[in-house]
Design a protein around this motif. Structure first.
Motif, mmCIF file in Angstrom:
data_model
loop_
_atom_site.group_PDB
_atom_site.id
_atom_site.type_symbol
_atom_site.label_atom_id
_atom_site.label_comp_id
_atom_site.label_asym_id
_atom_site.label_seq_id
_atom_site.Cartn_x
_atom_site.Cartn_y
_atom_site.Cartn_z
ATOM 1 N N GLU A 31 36.503 51.644 57.819
ATOM 2 C CA GLU A 31 37.263 51.807 58.438
ATOM 3 C C GLU A 31 37.845 52.904 58.753
ATOM 4 O OE1 GLU A 31 38.409 49.076 60.788
ATOM 5 O OE2 GLU A 31 36.782 47.783 60.684
ATOM 6 N N GLY A 32 37.828 53.385 57.306
ATOM 7 C CA GLY A 32 38.254 53.969 56.975
ATOM 8 C C GLY A 32 37.817 55.919 58.032
ATOM 9 N N MET A 33 36.842 55.636 58.126
ATOM 10 C CA MET A 33 35.779 56.856 59.122
ATOM 11 C C MET A 33 36.785 57.818 60.350
ATOM 12 S SD MET A 33 33.667 59.327 60.992
ATOM 13 C CE MET A 33 32.768 57.875 61.304
ATOM 14 N N ASN A 34 37.738 58.011 60.926
ATOM 15 C CA ASN A 34 37.616 58.166 62.932
ATOM 16 C C ASN A 34 37.051 59.078 63.399
ATOM 17 O OD1 ASN A 34 39.133 59.605 62.280
ATOM 18 N ND2 ASN A 34 40.814 58.482 61.433
ATOM 19 N N MET A 35 36.988 59.007 64.497
ATOM 20 C CA MET A 35 36.868 60.647 65.431
ATOM 21 C C MET A 35 37.871 61.546 65.181
ATOM 22 S SD MET A 35 33.992 59.205 66.574
ATOM 23 C CE MET A 35 33.572 59.003 68.443
ATOM 24 N N ASN A 36 38.622 61.646 65.046
ATOM 25 C CA ASN A 36 39.420 63.153 65.163
ATOM 26 C C ASN A 36 39.003 63.350 63.432
ATOM 27 O OD1 ASN A 36 41.227 62.158 66.697
ATOM 28 N ND2 ASN A 36 42.995 61.438 65.288
ATOM 29 N N MET A 37 38.857 62.619 62.182
ATOM 30 C CA MET A 37 38.175 63.092 60.832
ATOM 31 C C MET A 37 37.655 63.823 60.871
ATOM 32 S SD MET A 37 37.532 60.377 57.501
ATOM 33 C CE MET A 37 38.979 59.751 57.137
ATOM 34 N N LEU A 38 36.574 62.753 62.146
ATOM 35 C CA LEU A 38 35.315 63.989 62.072
ATOM 36 C C LEU A 38 34.904 64.904 62.901
ATOM 37 C CD1 LEU A 38 31.874 63.132 62.170
ATOM 38 C CD2 LEU A 38 31.928 62.084 64.318
ATOM 39 N N ALA A 39 35.632 65.402 63.703
ATOM 40 C CA ALA A 39 35.743 66.496 64.460
ATOM 41 C C ALA A 39 36.152 67.456 63.774
ATOM 42 C CB ALA A 39 36.695 65.966 65.958
ATOM 43 N N LYS A 40 37.470 67.429 63.041
ATOM 44 C CA LYS A 40 37.997 67.749 61.963
ATOM 45 C C LYS A 40 36.887 68.627 60.656
ATOM 46 C CE LYS A 40 41.943 68.911 58.429
ATOM 47 N NZ LYS A 40 43.369 68.347 57.789
ATOM 48 N N GLU A 41 36.084 67.948 60.114
ATOM 49 C CA GLU A 41 35.431 67.898 58.878
ATOM 50 C C GLU A 41 34.017 68.360 59.209
ATOM 51 O OE1 GLU A 41 35.525 67.620 55.187
ATOM 52 O OE2 GLU A 41 37.974 66.592 56.164
ATOM 53 N N ALA A 42 34.098 68.504 60.797
ATOM 54 C CA ALA A 42 33.121 68.714 61.856
ATOM 55 C C ALA A 42 33.077 70.316 62.136
ATOM 56 C CB ALA A 42 31.972 67.944 62.384
ATOM 57 N N GLY A 43 33.738 70.681 62.360
ATOM 58 C CA GLY A 43 34.365 72.015 63.199
ATOM 59 C C GLY A 43 34.148 71.827 64.195
ATOM 60 N N TYR A 44 34.550 70.646 65.591
ATOM 61 C CA TYR A 44 33.812 70.524 66.354
ATOM 62 C C TYR A 44 35.712 70.055 66.496
ATOM 63 C CZ TYR A 44 29.472 70.613 66.160
ATOM 64 O OH TYR A 44 27.933 70.851 66.021
ATOM 65 N N SER A 45 35.452 69.553 68.010
ATOM 66 C CA SER A 45 37.112 69.939 69.266
ATOM 67 C C SER A 45 36.391 68.221 69.057
ATOM 68 C CB SER A 45 37.248 70.216 70.688
ATOM 69 O OG SER A 45 36.300 69.417 70.991
ATOM 70 N N LYS A 46 37.742 67.349 69.433
ATOM 71 C CA LYS A 46 37.494 65.669 69.411
ATOM 72 C C LYS A 46 36.865 65.499 70.552
ATOM 73 C CE LYS A 46 39.918 61.284 69.158
ATOM 74 N NZ LYS A 46 41.149 60.679 69.144
#
Length: 171
Positions: A31-46
């Protein structure tokens, strides 16, 4: 760019994204992880993340498939050793308990998943996860009939939470 290079680039980006997603899922939960967070942390655009994965569920299914593939190999080693039935059952239970403890977010995701092996509109990752779970249950039925396996499973991990794994063909 050749098809081989494109495929290699896609594998690289998918691996990079799943590694970051795994870390985020462990830290923040499903529930705490989302695609925005993933993109930011991975250094990719959403938008780039969505090129490689259609949804958060697809990422989590991919990680579940990876974990269950390893677990299935562990079960194969257990089933093929010379131990007696009780020792094999104990080793399987230990491996499952370790999976539940160390990969709780994936165990919970699997328990809440709809299994879609027979649905024509299922995604490839849904079909792969469903087939892998079916294969694991089939492998373990070498130890005990499915009805006894199911009874033991429910006593260990709870019927309400895990019954979808056994009733996957019924919806």
């Amino acid at each position: 760019m050749s098809e081989e290079k494109k495929a290699a680039a896609a594998r690289y980006h998918r691996k990079a994204l799943t590694e970051v997603a795994d870390r985020l899922l462990v830290e923040y939960g499903y529930e705490g992880m989302n695609m925005n967070m993933l993109a930011k942390e991975a250094g990719y655009s959403k938008a780039t993340v969505y090129v490689y994965f259609s949804s958060k569920d697809e990422i989590v299914r991919t990680l579940c498939i990876d974990r269950l593939t390893l677990l299935r190999r562990e079960f194969a080693a257990i089933l093929n050793n010379d131990a007696d039935l009780d020792e094999k059952l104990s080793a399987v239970r230990y491996a499952l308990d370790e999976f539940v403890r160390e990969d709780r977010v994936y165990f919970d995701f699997i328990c809440s998943s709809e299994f879609a092996s027979e649905l024509s509109d299922a995604t490839e990752s849904e079909k792969r996860l469903s087939a892998l779970i079916s294969g694991i249950l089939s492998d373990l039925s070498a130890l005990l009939p499915e009805s006894e396996l199911k009874a033991r499973w429910y006593s260990y991990y709870g019927e309400y939470k895990t019954s979808r794994m056994f009733d996957r063909d019924n919806g």
